[in-house]
Design a protein around this motif. Structure first.
Motif, PDB file in Angstrom:
ATOM      1  N   UNK A   1     -41.306 -23.357  -7.417  1.00  0.00           N
ATOM      2  CA  UNK A   1     -41.765 -24.012  -6.191  1.00  0.00           C
ATOM      3  C   UNK A   1     -42.451 -23.015  -5.250  1.00  0.00           C
ATOM      4  N   UNK A   2     -43.378 -23.508  -4.430  1.00  0.00           N
ATOM      5  CA  UNK A   2     -43.933 -22.654  -3.374  1.00  0.00           C
ATOM      6  C   UNK A   2     -42.810 -22.138  -2.477  1.00  0.00           C
ATOM      7  N   UNK A   3     -42.973 -20.983  -1.897  1.00  0.00           N
ATOM      8  CA  UNK A   3     -41.918 -20.347  -1.091  1.00  0.00           C
ATOM      9  C   UNK A   3     -41.399 -21.255   0.010  1.00  0.00           C
ATOM     10  N   UNK A   4     -42.296 -22.028   0.637  1.00  0.00           N
ATOM     11  CA  UNK A   4     -41.880 -22.867   1.767  1.00  0.00           C
ATOM     12  C   UNK A   4     -41.080 -24.098   1.327  1.00  0.00           C
ATOM     13  N   UNK A   5     -41.003 -24.367   0.009  1.00  0.00           N
ATOM     14  CA  UNK A   5     -40.259 -25.531  -0.466  1.00  0.00           C
ATOM     15  C   UNK A   5     -38.943 -25.156  -1.146  1.00  0.00           C
TER      16      UNK A   5
END
Length: 285
Positions: free
Chosen positions: A51-55
């Motif tokens: 997942x992207x870091x912000x998710x």
């Protein structure tokens, strides 16, 4: 919450790149516990890493999940060792055997990308060990009662109590149907696979049934769960990889599906695998 768990599995399988929205801490806790209940927490951890870091989940949950993933990998290493040991023991006793489901399926679960360090199969949560031993009831019974006598005997298998840390069953019949007529039809099908058809996996040190066998056998396993126990996501993901590793455009089991009245169930499974997990149309037969 089921939709969020499915989304996470879709990320693990490469069907999507991120979740539909960023989850709250509470949502992450609920997804984690749902993944645990469905025995897919290891597979979902692969998704977490993608997942992207912000998710990604909060650090505390991430570390707990990481610890669980390491435990699953260690358990799979033990299961691989135990499975190879029992297969070689049977071979030394002159018995032809193939590993059903479990560690034999795990080797198919390879969706590594350029940034992935771990094969998804290493994160598949293992259950017990099931072994198909050719030769019939009497031959398997004689071996079991000599090596590890047991009273835990069912229509199709013997409990083989040789490991304290792992449940093990030896099957003289790989599977069964509750209806006796259907069971005879099924027996004619699986008995058409002799020991020469078994595939030896050198990297695992064991043999598994051929892909054409697994393509139908795993479906019957899910079908039995559907009728009597309930289907888990781990079984559905197993079937995803069985099909993904065996493109069969001729579908020789279509006639057997009709004989066993499983055609509608099979079509339903194909729809789920295509729409929910991204199995491509060419495998969806």
């Amino acid at each position: 919450m089921k939709n969020l768990l499915i989304e996470l599995i879709q990320v693990a399988l490469g069907f999507r790149k991120q979740l539909s929205h960023t989850l709250s801490d509470m949502e992450w806790e609920e997804v984690y516990h749902s993944a645990m209940l469905q025995a897919v927490a290891g597979i979902c951890f692969m998704a977490v890493q993608r997942l992207p870091t912000n998710q990604r989940p909060p650090d505390s949950l991430y570390l707990k999940w990481l610890g669980l993933a390491l435990q699953i990998q260690q358990r799979n290493e033990l299961m691989d060792s135990r499975t190879a040991d029992i297969w070689h023991g049977l071979k030394d006793a002159g018995l032809d055997a193939a590993i059903l489901k479990g560690q034999g399926i795990a080797v198919m679960c390879d969706v590594r990308g350029k940034t992935d360090d771990v094969n998804l199969g290493a994160l598949r949560q293992s259950g017990d060990i099931d072994v198909w031993v050719k030769g019939g009831y009497q031959k398997v019974c004689k071996y079991v009662q000599h090596e590890a006598p047991t009273t835990d005997v069912a229509y199709h298998r013997f409990h083989f109590n040789v490991f304290k840390d792992t449940e093990l069953e030896l099957h003289h019949r790989p599977t069964l149907m509750r209806n006796l007529l259907d069971d005879r039809k099924l027996a004619r099908w699986y008995n058409s696979f002799d020991a020469d058809s078994f595939v030896y996996l050198e990297e695992k040190g064991l043999a598994v049934p051929p892909p054409a066998f697994n393509r139908f056998f795993i479906l019957t396993h899910i079908y039995r769960h559907f009728l009597f126990e309930g289907i888990g996501l781990r079984q559905v993901i197993d079937y995803f990889f069985v099909l993904k590793n065996h493109l069969d455009l001729t579908n020789p089991t279509e006639r057997l599906l009709k004989k066993l009245r499983m055609t509608r169930f099979a079509k339903a499974m194909m729809w789920i695998l295509h729409t929910q997990f991204g199995l491509e149309e060419q495998y969806n037969r």
